[in-house]
Every structure is written in C-alpha cells, then in structure tokens.
Design a protein around this motif. Structure first.
Motif, PDB file in Angstrom:
ATOM      1  N   VAL A 115       1.346 -15.571   2.649  1.00 40.01           N
ATOM      2  CA  VAL A 115       0.789 -14.450   3.406  1.00 40.01           C
ATOM      3  C   VAL A 115      -0.503 -14.809   4.129  1.00 40.01           C
ATOM      4  O   VAL A 115      -0.626 -14.606   5.334  1.00 40.01           O
ATOM      5  N   THR A 116      -1.478 -15.333   3.392  1.00 44.03           N
ATOM      6  CA  THR A 116      -2.825 -15.479   3.942  1.00 44.03           C
ATOM      7  C   THR A 116      -3.071 -16.892   4.466  1.00 44.03           C
ATOM      8  O   THR A 116      -2.358 -17.828   4.111  1.00 44.03           O
ATOM      9  N   GLN A 117      -4.083 -17.034   5.310  1.00 42.12           N
ATOM     10  CA  GLN A 117      -4.488 -18.348   5.810  1.00 42.12           C
ATOM     11  C   GLN A 117      -5.381 -19.061   4.794  1.00 42.12           C
ATOM     12  O   GLN A 117      -5.333 -20.272   4.672  1.00 42.12           O
ATOM     13  N   ASN A 118      -6.208 -18.285   4.089  1.00 34.99           N
ATOM     14  CA  ASN A 118      -7.128 -18.824   3.086  1.00 34.99           C
ATOM     15  C   ASN A 118      -6.805 -18.215   1.722  1.00 34.99           C
ATOM     16  O   ASN A 118      -6.061 -17.254   1.635  1.00 34.99           O
ATOM     17  N   ALA A 119      -7.405 -18.777   0.690  1.00 36.45           N
ATOM     18  CA  ALA A 119      -7.079 -18.386  -0.683  1.00 36.45           C
ATOM     19  C   ALA A 119      -7.279 -16.893  -0.933  1.00 36.45           C
ATOM     20  O   ALA A 119      -8.232 -16.288  -0.449  1.00 36.45           O
ATOM     21  N   ILE A 120      -6.354 -16.325  -1.722  1.00 39.86           N
ATOM     22  CA  ILE A 120      -6.445 -14.936  -2.169  1.00 39.86           C
ATOM     23  C   ILE A 120      -7.498 -14.869  -3.276  1.00 39.86           C
ATOM     24  O   ILE A 120      -7.435 -15.611  -4.249  1.00 39.86           O
ATOM     25  N   ILE A 121      -8.474 -13.963  -3.112  1.00 42.36           N
ATOM     26  CA  ILE A 121      -9.574 -13.825  -4.069  1.00 42.36           C
ATOM     27  C   ILE A 121      -9.317 -12.680  -5.049  1.00 42.36           C
ATOM     28  O   ILE A 121      -9.762 -12.704  -6.178  1.00 42.36           O
ATOM     29  N   ASP A 122      -8.593 -11.639  -4.596  1.00 42.23           N
ATOM     30  CA  ASP A 122      -8.296 -10.511  -5.484  1.00 42.23           C
ATOM     31  C   ASP A 122      -7.033  -9.814  -4.992  1.00 42.23           C
ATOM     32  O   ASP A 122      -6.654  -9.940  -3.818  1.00 42.23           O
ATOM     33  N   MET A 123      -6.383  -9.079  -5.903  1.00 38.75           N
ATOM     34  CA  MET A 123      -5.163  -8.343  -5.589  1.00 38.75           C
ATOM     35  C   MET A 123      -5.161  -7.039  -6.365  1.00 38.75           C
ATOM     36  O   MET A 123      -5.636  -6.987  -7.498  1.00 38.75           O
ATOM     37  N   ALA A 124      -4.621  -5.989  -5.751  1.00 36.84           N
ATOM     38  CA  ALA A 124      -4.429  -4.702  -6.432  1.00 36.84           C
ATOM     39  C   ALA A 124      -3.139  -4.091  -5.905  1.00 36.84           C
ATOM     40  O   ALA A 124      -2.708  -4.387  -4.788  1.00 36.84           O
ATOM     41  N   CYS A 125      -2.504  -3.242  -6.723  1.00 33.09           N
ATOM     42  CA  CYS A 125      -1.242  -2.600  -6.339  1.00 33.09           C
ATOM     43  C   CYS A 125      -1.287  -1.121  -6.687  1.00 33.09           C
ATOM     44  O   CYS A 125      -1.847  -0.740  -7.717  1.00 33.09           O
ATOM     45  N   SER A 126      -0.641  -0.307  -5.848  1.00 30.30           N
ATOM     46  CA  SER A 126      -0.450   1.099  -6.183  1.00 30.30           C
ATOM     47  C   SER A 126       0.539   1.186  -7.346  1.00 30.30           C
ATOM     48  O   SER A 126       1.189   0.199  -7.698  1.00 30.30           O
ATOM     49  N   ASP A 127       0.657   2.376  -7.939  1.00 33.66           N
ATOM     50  CA  ASP A 127       1.518   2.567  -9.121  1.00 33.66           C
ATOM     51  C   ASP A 127       2.944   2.081  -8.922  1.00 33.66           C
ATOM     52  O   ASP A 127       3.553   1.527  -9.832  1.00 33.66           O
ATOM     53  N   ASP A 128       3.518   2.303  -7.733  1.00 34.48           N
ATOM     54  CA  ASP A 128       4.916   1.937  -7.489  1.00 34.48           C
ATOM     55  C   ASP A 128       5.048   0.612  -6.725  1.00 34.48           C
ATOM     56  O   ASP A 128       6.137   0.238  -6.319  1.00 34.48           O
ATOM     57  N   CYS A 129       3.920  -0.088  -6.537  1.00 34.91           N
ATOM     58  CA  CYS A 129       3.873  -1.370  -5.820  1.00 34.91           C
ATOM     59  C   CYS A 129       4.313  -1.252  -4.358  1.00 34.91           C
ATOM     60  O   CYS A 129       4.696  -2.245  -3.748  1.00 34.91           O
ATOM     61  N   THR A 130       4.260  -0.039  -3.788  1.00 36.24           N
ATOM     62  CA  THR A 130       4.581   0.100  -2.366  1.00 36.24           C
ATOM     63  C   THR A 130       3.371  -0.262  -1.506  1.00 36.24           C
ATOM     64  O   THR A 130       3.503  -0.425  -0.295  1.00 36.24           O
ATOM     65  N   SER A 131       2.196  -0.365  -2.126  1.00 36.78           N
ATOM     66  CA  SER A 131       0.996  -0.810  -1.422  1.00 36.78           C
ATOM     67  C   SER A 131       0.369  -1.944  -2.220  1.00 36.78           C
ATOM     68  O   SER A 131      -0.191  -1.717  -3.291  1.00 36.78           O
ATOM     69  N   ASN A 171     -14.805 -10.103  -2.134  1.00 39.53           N
ATOM     70  CA  ASN A 171     -15.018 -10.315  -3.576  1.00 39.53           C
ATOM     71  C   ASN A 171     -14.023  -9.546  -4.429  1.00 39.53           C
ATOM     72  O   ASN A 171     -13.664  -9.987  -5.517  1.00 39.53           O
ATOM     73  N   GLY A 172     -13.601  -8.364  -3.965  1.00 39.18           N
ATOM     74  CA  GLY A 172     -12.698  -7.555  -4.771  1.00 39.18           C
ATOM     75  C   GLY A 172     -12.016  -6.504  -3.927  1.00 39.18           C
ATOM     76  O   GLY A 172     -12.547  -6.078  -2.898  1.00 39.18           O
ATOM     77  N   VAL A 173     -10.819  -6.106  -4.366  1.00 40.23           N
ATOM     78  CA  VAL A 173     -10.076  -5.032  -3.700  1.00 40.23           C
ATOM     79  C   VAL A 173      -9.587  -4.041  -4.739  1.00 40.23           C
ATOM     80  O   VAL A 173      -9.426  -4.379  -5.910  1.00 40.23           O
ATOM     81  N   GLY A 174      -9.331  -2.814  -4.289  1.00 38.42           N
ATOM     82  CA  GLY A 174      -8.781  -1.785  -5.162  1.00 38.42           C
ATOM     83  C   GLY A 174      -7.921  -0.859  -4.341  1.00 38.42           C
ATOM     84  O   GLY A 174      -8.068  -0.766  -3.118  1.00 38.42           O
ATOM     85  N   VAL A 175      -6.993  -0.188  -5.016  1.00 43.00           N
ATOM     86  CA  VAL A 175      -6.127   0.777  -4.345  1.00 43.00           C
ATOM     87  C   VAL A 175      -5.889   1.937  -5.305  1.00 43.00           C
ATOM     88  O   VAL A 175      -5.795   1.732  -6.526  1.00 43.00           O
ATOM     89  N   SER A 176      -5.845   3.143  -4.749  1.00 42.37           N
ATOM     90  CA  SER A 176      -5.582   4.306  -5.593  1.00 42.37           C
ATOM     91  C   SER A 176      -4.153   4.256  -6.113  1.00 42.37           C
ATOM     92  O   SER A 176      -3.305   3.540  -5.587  1.00 42.37           O
ATOM     93  N   ARG A 177      -3.892   5.041  -7.159  1.00 42.48           N
ATOM     94  CA  ARG A 177      -2.571   5.047  -7.788  1.00 42.48           C
ATOM     95  C   ARG A 177      -1.466   5.343  -6.805  1.00 42.48           C
ATOM     96  O   ARG A 177      -0.389   4.769  -6.865  1.00 42.48           O
ATOM     97  N   ASP A 178      -1.727   6.275  -5.847  1.00 49.39           N
ATOM     98  CA  ASP A 178      -0.701   6.655  -4.876  1.00 49.39           C
ATOM     99  C   ASP A 178      -0.751   5.816  -3.596  1.00 49.39           C
ATOM    100  O   ASP A 178       0.048   6.031  -2.683  1.00 49.39           O
ATOM    101  N   GLY A 179      -1.678   4.884  -3.508  1.00 49.56           N
ATOM    102  CA  GLY A 179      -1.766   3.998  -2.351  1.00 49.56           C
ATOM    103  C   GLY A 179      -2.478   4.594  -1.147  1.00 49.56           C
ATOM    104  O   GLY A 179      -2.554   3.946  -0.103  1.00 49.56           O
ATOM    105  N   SER A 180      -3.030   5.800  -1.274  1.00 54.55           N
ATOM    106  CA  SER A 180      -3.627   6.467  -0.111  1.00 54.55           C
ATOM    107  C   SER A 180      -5.055   6.004   0.180  1.00 54.55           C
ATOM    108  O   SER A 180      -5.536   6.161   1.302  1.00 54.55           O
ATOM    109  N   VAL A 181      -5.731   5.432  -0.812  1.00 50.42           N
ATOM    110  CA  VAL A 181      -7.108   4.965  -0.619  1.00 50.42           C
ATOM    111  C   VAL A 181      -7.188   3.496  -1.001  1.00 50.42           C
ATOM    112  O   VAL A 181      -6.713   3.103  -2.067  1.00 50.42           O
TER     113      VAL A 181
END
Length: 180
Positions: A118-134, A164-174
C-alpha cells in the motif's frame, strides 16, 4: 522461568498470553492457572481476538494463529517478520495485519482474503473500525491512508510529517492521526 518479551490480555481480563525469551508461549486464566503452552520461535507481538477464540502472534519467523490453549491453528512464513500490527473485527471473523509497506486480511482460520503493498514508506501505526470496513494507516512519509474492507484505498491525506499514531472510531466515522 525466562523473562516475558510480549504479553496480551483479553478485553475482559479472563485470558492472559505471554511469550518468553526461550520461545515458549503461555496462556493463563485470570486465577493464574496455566491453560496451555507451546514452543515456538521468538515472539514480537501478541493479540487476542474479541471472542477470545484466537490468539495471533507475530514471531521472528512470521505470522501464527493459536487457540487459547496454545494449539497452533495456522502459520504463514511468507512475509517473514515484516508485520508489526494486528487488528480484529469485533466478531473475530477477520484479522488485519500490517508492517513495512504491506497490509493483509485473513479469515480467523488463516485463509488470505487479500494482501496489498500500500504505502511508499514504512507503516508506523494501524487502526481498524469494528467491522474492518475502515482500515487506517499512518506512514513514515507523512501520509494517512484509509482502506476499505477489500484493501482498496479510499483516500489518502498528506499530514506533512511523520505519522506517530492513528485511530478510528468504532463505526469508522471519525479518524484521527498524530504527526510530528
């Protein structure tokens, strides 16, 4: 015993998994009773599925799936030890892993749904919504990535510096990202 190098605790605290420096994975119940043990290679990261039916580890040799009593269910050495992050869908049916520039999706039995560079450079952080649609990624080049459940890029955002870090709400809206 040898010192632990990685630990995971289920969300309700009823299952504790630890990996020691001798290559053993241990599972314990809340009262401290050992549930299971398995000899493997050195473990870097452990995650427990929300259902507590699956334990996923990133080891020096690759990705491994175990039952809570430490029976090995599945192993994948194809990506070596590139993976750094593990996420589950709330129903525990999907496992998302990422590391280096690659994101992968698996069923809970280890079947590969997809794997994408996916990315050109290394992935530093990952987050997923509850259903992994985001699926949200932050990369070294200052990009925030949003992928859908099929691993297709929905959008990217140039934050301008290392994420440095990423986050996503449970429903993926934020979605939130922290950068230098």
């Amino acid at each position: 015993g040898a010192p632990f190098r990685a630990v995971a605790i289920s969300s309700d605290g009823s299952l504790i998994i630890g990996a020691d420096n001798n290559g053993y994975l241990h599972s314990y119940k809340t009262n401290g009773d050992r549930w299971g043990r398995n000899k493997t290679d050195l473990v870097k990261k452990i995650a427990i599925s929300p259902s507590k039916s699956l334990v996923v580890v990133i080891s020096d040799m690759g990705l491994k799936f175990f039952s809570p009593d430490m029976d090995q269910i599945w192993v994948d050495n194809r990506t070596g030890s590139l993976d750094s992050f593990i996420a589950f869908s709330t129903d525990s049916s999907t496992v998302i892993t990422s590391g280096d520039t690659i994101v992968s999706s698996f069923t809970n039995s280890g079947e590969l749904n997809w794997r994408k560079d996916v990315t050109q450079n290394a992935i530093i952080d990952m987050a997923c919504s509850d259903d992994c649609t985001s699926i949200v990624l932050g990369s070294q080049d200052g990009m925030v990535w949003n992928l859908n459940k099929r691993g297709e890029t929905r959008w990217t955002f140039p934050a301008g510096s290392w994420i440095n870090g990423v986050g996503v709400s449970r429903d993926g809206s934020v979605i939130a990202a922290g950068a230098l």
